[in-house]
Design a protein around this motif. Structure first.
Motif, PDB file in Angstrom:
ATOM      1  N   GLY A   1      -9.218   1.498  21.620  1.00  0.00           N
ATOM      2  CA  GLY A   1      -9.191   2.843  22.454  1.00  0.00           C
ATOM      3  C   GLY A   1      -8.789   4.177  21.210  1.00  0.00           C
ATOM      4  O   GLY A   1      -9.229   5.294  20.874  1.00  0.00           O
ATOM      5  N   TYR A   2      -7.860   3.348  20.569  1.00  0.00           N
ATOM      6  CA  TYR A   2      -6.607   4.756  19.674  1.00  0.00           C
ATOM      7  C   TYR A   2      -8.345   4.931  18.449  1.00  0.00           C
ATOM      8  O   TYR A   2      -8.824   4.326  18.164  1.00  0.00           O
ATOM      9  CB  TYR A   2      -5.784   4.120  19.116  1.00  0.00           C
ATOM     10  CG  TYR A   2      -4.519   3.813  19.628  1.00  0.00           C
ATOM     11  CD1 TYR A   2      -4.760   4.817  21.776  1.00  0.00           C
ATOM     12  CD2 TYR A   2      -3.990   3.565  20.305  1.00  0.00           C
ATOM     13  CE1 TYR A   2      -3.532   4.441  22.199  1.00  0.00           C
ATOM     14  CE2 TYR A   2      -2.751   3.557  20.578  1.00  0.00           C
ATOM     15  CZ  TYR A   2      -2.379   4.024  21.591  1.00  0.00           C
ATOM     16  OH  TYR A   2      -1.016   3.522  22.639  1.00  0.00           O
ATOM     17  N   GLU A   3      -7.558   6.735  18.558  1.00  0.00           N
ATOM     18  CA  GLU A   3      -8.995   7.236  16.832  1.00  0.00           C
ATOM     19  C   GLU A   3      -7.371   6.218  15.922  1.00  0.00           C
ATOM     20  O   GLU A   3      -7.077   6.481  15.485  1.00  0.00           O
ATOM     21  CB  GLU A   3      -8.769   7.838  17.200  1.00  0.00           C
ATOM     22  CG  GLU A   3      -9.838   8.866  17.509  1.00  0.00           C
ATOM     23  CD  GLU A   3     -10.147  10.150  17.397  1.00  0.00           C
ATOM     24  OE1 GLU A   3      -9.055  10.199  16.608  1.00  0.00           O
ATOM     25  OE2 GLU A   3     -10.936  11.133  17.830  1.00  0.00           O
ATOM     26  N   LEU A   4      -8.520   4.750  15.009  1.00  0.00           N
ATOM     27  CA  LEU A   4      -7.744   4.471  14.066  1.00  0.00           C
ATOM     28  C   LEU A   4      -8.455   4.500  12.894  1.00  0.00           C
ATOM     29  O   LEU A   4      -9.151   4.812  12.390  1.00  0.00           O
ATOM     30  CB  LEU A   4      -7.653   2.832  14.380  1.00  0.00           C
ATOM     31  CG  LEU A   4      -7.579   1.912  13.703  1.00  0.00           C
ATOM     32  CD1 LEU A   4      -6.141   1.628  13.182  1.00  0.00           C
ATOM     33  CD2 LEU A   4      -7.706   0.341  14.215  1.00  0.00           C
ATOM     34  N   VAL A   5      -7.589   5.365  12.113  1.00  0.00           N
ATOM     35  CA  VAL A   5      -8.056   5.424  10.426  1.00  0.00           C
ATOM     36  C   VAL A   5      -7.094   4.716   9.358  1.00  0.00           C
ATOM     37  O   VAL A   5      -5.320   4.816   9.447  1.00  0.00           O
ATOM     38  CB  VAL A   5      -7.344   6.963  10.235  1.00  0.00           C
ATOM     39  CG1 VAL A   5      -7.957   7.101   8.951  1.00  0.00           C
ATOM     40  CG2 VAL A   5      -8.098   7.964  11.088  1.00  0.00           C
ATOM     41  N   ILE A   6      -7.788   3.616   8.496  1.00  0.00           N
ATOM     42  CA  ILE A   6      -6.942   3.024   7.793  1.00  0.00           C
ATOM     43  C   ILE A   6      -7.024   3.568   6.382  1.00  0.00           C
ATOM     44  O   ILE A   6      -8.167   3.906   5.884  1.00  0.00           O
ATOM     45  CB  ILE A   6      -7.536   1.624   7.634  1.00  0.00           C
ATOM     46  CG1 ILE A   6      -7.546   0.875   8.960  1.00  0.00           C
ATOM     47  CG2 ILE A   6      -6.931   1.124   6.250  1.00  0.00           C
ATOM     48  CD1 ILE A   6      -8.433   0.842   9.483  1.00  0.00           C
ATOM     49  N   ARG A   7      -5.973   4.182   5.461  1.00  0.00           N
ATOM     50  CA  ARG A   7      -5.810   3.957   4.036  1.00  0.00           C
ATOM     51  C   ARG A   7      -5.001   3.436   3.493  1.00  0.00           C
ATOM     52  O   ARG A   7      -3.879   3.600   3.311  1.00  0.00           O
ATOM     53  CB  ARG A   7      -5.045   5.406   4.427  1.00  0.00           C
ATOM     54  CG  ARG A   7      -5.085   6.281   3.133  1.00  0.00           C
ATOM     55  CD  ARG A   7      -4.249   7.979   3.468  1.00  0.00           C
ATOM     56  NE  ARG A   7      -4.170   8.672   1.865  1.00  0.00           N
ATOM     57  CZ  ARG A   7      -5.186   9.241   0.892  1.00  0.00           C
ATOM     58  NH1 ARG A   7      -6.248   9.352   1.367  1.00  0.00           N
ATOM     59  NH2 ARG A   7      -4.467   9.585   0.055  1.00  0.00           N
ATOM     60  N   PRO A   8      -5.854   2.639   2.548  1.00  0.00           N
ATOM     61  CA  PRO A   8      -4.850   2.025   2.253  1.00  0.00           C
ATOM     62  C   PRO A   8      -4.304   2.689   0.009  1.00  0.00           C
ATOM     63  O   PRO A   8      -5.181   4.168   0.620  1.00  0.00           O
ATOM     64  CB  PRO A   8      -6.390   0.908   1.513  1.00  0.00           C
ATOM     65  CG  PRO A   8      -7.644   0.597   2.487  1.00  0.00           C
ATOM     66  CD  PRO A   8      -7.220   2.461   2.506  1.00  0.00           C
ATOM     67  N   HIS A   9      -3.332   2.223   0.264  1.00  0.00           N
ATOM     68  CA  HIS A   9      -2.927   2.536  -1.347  1.00  0.00           C
ATOM     69  C   HIS A   9      -3.818   2.761  -2.609  1.00  0.00           C
ATOM     70  O   HIS A   9      -4.987   1.990  -2.595  1.00  0.00           O
ATOM     71  CB  HIS A   9      -1.285   1.755  -1.996  1.00  0.00           C
ATOM     72  CG  HIS A   9      -0.841   2.377  -2.791  1.00  0.00           C
ATOM     73  ND1 HIS A   9      -1.467   2.250  -4.029  1.00  0.00           N
ATOM     74  CD2 HIS A   9       0.235   2.779  -3.076  1.00  0.00           C
ATOM     75  CE1 HIS A   9      -0.558   2.857  -4.497  1.00  0.00           C
ATOM     76  NE2 HIS A   9       0.044   3.187  -3.885  1.00  0.00           N
ATOM     77  N   PRO A  10      -3.664   3.807  -2.973  1.00  0.00           N
ATOM     78  CA  PRO A  10      -5.094   3.442  -3.927  1.00  0.00           C
ATOM     79  C   PRO A  10      -4.881   2.486  -4.867  1.00  0.00           C
ATOM     80  O   PRO A  10      -6.242   2.316  -5.558  1.00  0.00           O
ATOM     81  CB  PRO A  10      -4.639   5.020  -4.694  1.00  0.00           C
ATOM     82  CG  PRO A  10      -4.188   5.629  -3.941  1.00  0.00           C
ATOM     83  CD  PRO A  10      -3.347   5.023  -3.174  1.00  0.00           C
ATOM     84  N   GLN A  11      -3.746   1.822  -5.559  1.00  0.00           N
ATOM     85  CA  GLN A  11      -4.157   0.870  -6.424  1.00  0.00           C
ATOM     86  C   GLN A  11      -4.720  -0.460  -5.527  1.00  0.00           C
ATOM     87  O   GLN A  11      -5.264  -1.178  -6.033  1.00  0.00           O
ATOM     88  CB  GLN A  11      -2.726   0.553  -6.606  1.00  0.00           C
ATOM     89  CG  GLN A  11      -2.362  -0.774  -7.581  1.00  0.00           C
ATOM     90  CD  GLN A  11      -3.270  -0.066  -8.974  1.00  0.00           C
ATOM     91  OE1 GLN A  11      -3.177   0.804  -9.323  1.00  0.00           O
ATOM     92  NE2 GLN A  11      -3.219  -0.892  -9.735  1.00  0.00           N
ATOM     93  N   SER A  12      -4.764  -0.760  -4.179  1.00  0.00           N
ATOM     94  CA  SER A  12      -5.296  -1.764  -3.535  1.00  0.00           C
ATOM     95  C   SER A  12      -6.673  -1.619  -4.086  1.00  0.00           C
ATOM     96  O   SER A  12      -7.407  -2.705  -3.557  1.00  0.00           O
ATOM     97  CB  SER A  12      -4.818  -1.335  -1.930  1.00  0.00           C
ATOM     98  OG  SER A  12      -3.903  -1.624  -1.093  1.00  0.00           O
TER      99      SER A  12
END
Length: 433
Positions: free
Chosen positions: A273-284
């Motif tokens: 239930g946490y607010e989950l934000v995924i920020r991949p590396h730009p190269q991904s």
């Protein structure tokens, strides 16, 4: 004038070669072009030296002096993502009334339009065109954030008196490719652990002692100032809304946690239930698009899980309460700037082909991860939401973190003026020689 025309013709010939009816793989071709540019540069400076000696002798006979054009301090940037590492330094030089030149291989680099008094900017193209320009550069000091001088395409120009590397992270040298720093004249380190690693590599390889001044990490100057601006704007963060926000921001490739753990890591956080934000590396997004697509599909049922691809990651960092990462540089940006905990996955990084493979000790960042938060194992993943709560409530975290920052980052938030002063000293010393 004729010699300058010859130089221009040689550079244009190398930069805009006509197509050949033979196959040459890109890696080999780039190395061959680099070698050819080195040969041409050597001939160019030999001829130019003869030219200046001859004209100098002539002018001495008639009682005049011949002025030889040369840049003072020159910066070269691979692209816009490195501008924040150069900006505080160039602003400090401009404020001192010093002149410098900023070269970039990215037409969209904001540094090209910085408008700082005393700063000349120029786009020099990409690939072999840029390398041709750099390999024939004339300057007292050339400052780069790019490693691998005299190893890959960027060769030492006979016309540059001093090459210096501006380290653009607080992490150790371990995760750089082999021989990344061996042929610089100086390394402007951000902390003592970097200097220790450089000294160890010098002793191992017999490359001689470089100048390693205590400088700091200039892009932290910019990030700290921008963070204050964002906070003063009054935007509500996750804590004010009564929810915990967890940011997952890893590096990419074989040591990246998305590739190593995937949904085993992300699903427990999404279900919590946490607010989950995924920020991949730009190269991904370039190298691992299929992996990101599979992970996005696996999290599609969780509306509390979102993906961030904004060019500037500071806004999403500002609103996060806990960061989950690996060996990405964002670990220490987040911890040192926001003073909030970081969870990192405990694993042994693959150091084949990297400087860390030659170092006699583990990388500094591996030794301090329990200070900036907690290292977690694969067995800890099911209870990851509980660990998030525990690190947030740890009363010893903040004093422990601040002590680490004080001993590991020189001139925190003041690195730009320190580096500017050092570059002026290097320029003056080069001219005296």
């Amino acid at each position: 004038m004729r010699l300058h025309c010859l130089y221009a013709a040689l550079v244009l010939t190398l930069a805009f070669a006509s197509p050949a009816l033979a196959y040459l793989d890109p890696g080999t071709g780039s190395m061959l072009v680099s070698a050819l540019v080195g040969i041409v540069a050597t001939l160019f400076f030999l001829l130019k030296g003869i030219y200046y000696k001859g004209t100098g002798f002539f002018y001495s006979l008639v009682g005049r002096t011949k002025h030889r054009e040369r840049e003072g301090i020159v910066f070269w940037s691979e692209g816009r993502s490195y501008w924040n590492s150069f900006r505080p330094v160039m602003e400090a030089l401009s404020a001192r009334g010093e002149r410098c030149t900023y070269l970039s291989s990215d037409e969209g680099d904001p540094g090209l339009a910085c408008g700082l008094p005393g700063v000349t900017t120029r786009f020099i193209g990409t690939g072999n065109k840029a390398y041709s320009t750099l390999n024939m550069l004339e300057a007292d000091v050339c400052a780069l954030t790019t490693p691998g001088l005299d190893v890959l395409q960027i060769r030492r120009s006979p016309g540059v008196r001093h090459y210096t590397h501006i380290v653009h992270a607080v992490t150790d040298m371990a995760i750089y490719k082999l021989y990344s720093f061996d042929y610089f004249d100086s390394i402007l380190c951000s902390g003592p652990h970097q200097a220790c690693s450089i000294r160890a590599l010098e002793e191992l390889r017999g490359t001689g002692a470089k100048d390693l001044p205590e400088c700091g990490c200039p892009y932290l100057d910019v990030m700290a100032a921008r963070l204050e601006e964002l906070r003063s704007a009054g935007t509500a963060d996750a804590e004010r809304k009564g929810k915990t926000r967890v940011l997952v921001a890893p590096t990419w490739g074989r040591n990246g946690l998305l590739a190593l753990y995937g949904l085993n890591l992300l699903e427990p956080l999404a279900r919590s239930g946490y607010e989950l934000v995924i920020r991949p590396h730009p190269q991904s997004r370039i190298a691992e698009p299929e992996l990101l697509r599979e992970l996005a599909e696996g999290l599609a049922a969780f509306p509390n899980a979102t993906w961030d691809a904004a060019p500037d990651g500071l806004a999403v960092m500002k609103d996060a309460d806990v960061l989950v990462s690996d060996l990405s540089g964002i670990v220490f940006d987040f911890a040192f700037l926001l003073e909030r905990p970081v969870l990192t996955l405990a694993f042994e990084p693959d150091l084949r082909g990297l400087e860390g493979n030659d170092l006699p000790w583990p990388a500094w960042e591996l030794e301090v991860l329990d200070i900036v938060g907690r290292r977690i194992s694969l067995e800890d993943l099911p209870r990851l939401p509980d660990i998030v709560r525990e690190v947030r409530e740890d009363p010893e975290f903040l004093p422990r973190l601040r002590a680490l920052r004080a001993e590991s980052v020189w001139n925190f938030r003041q690195a730009g003026p320190v580096i500017a002063e050092k570059l002026v000293a290097l320029r003056d010393a080069a001219r005296e020689k």
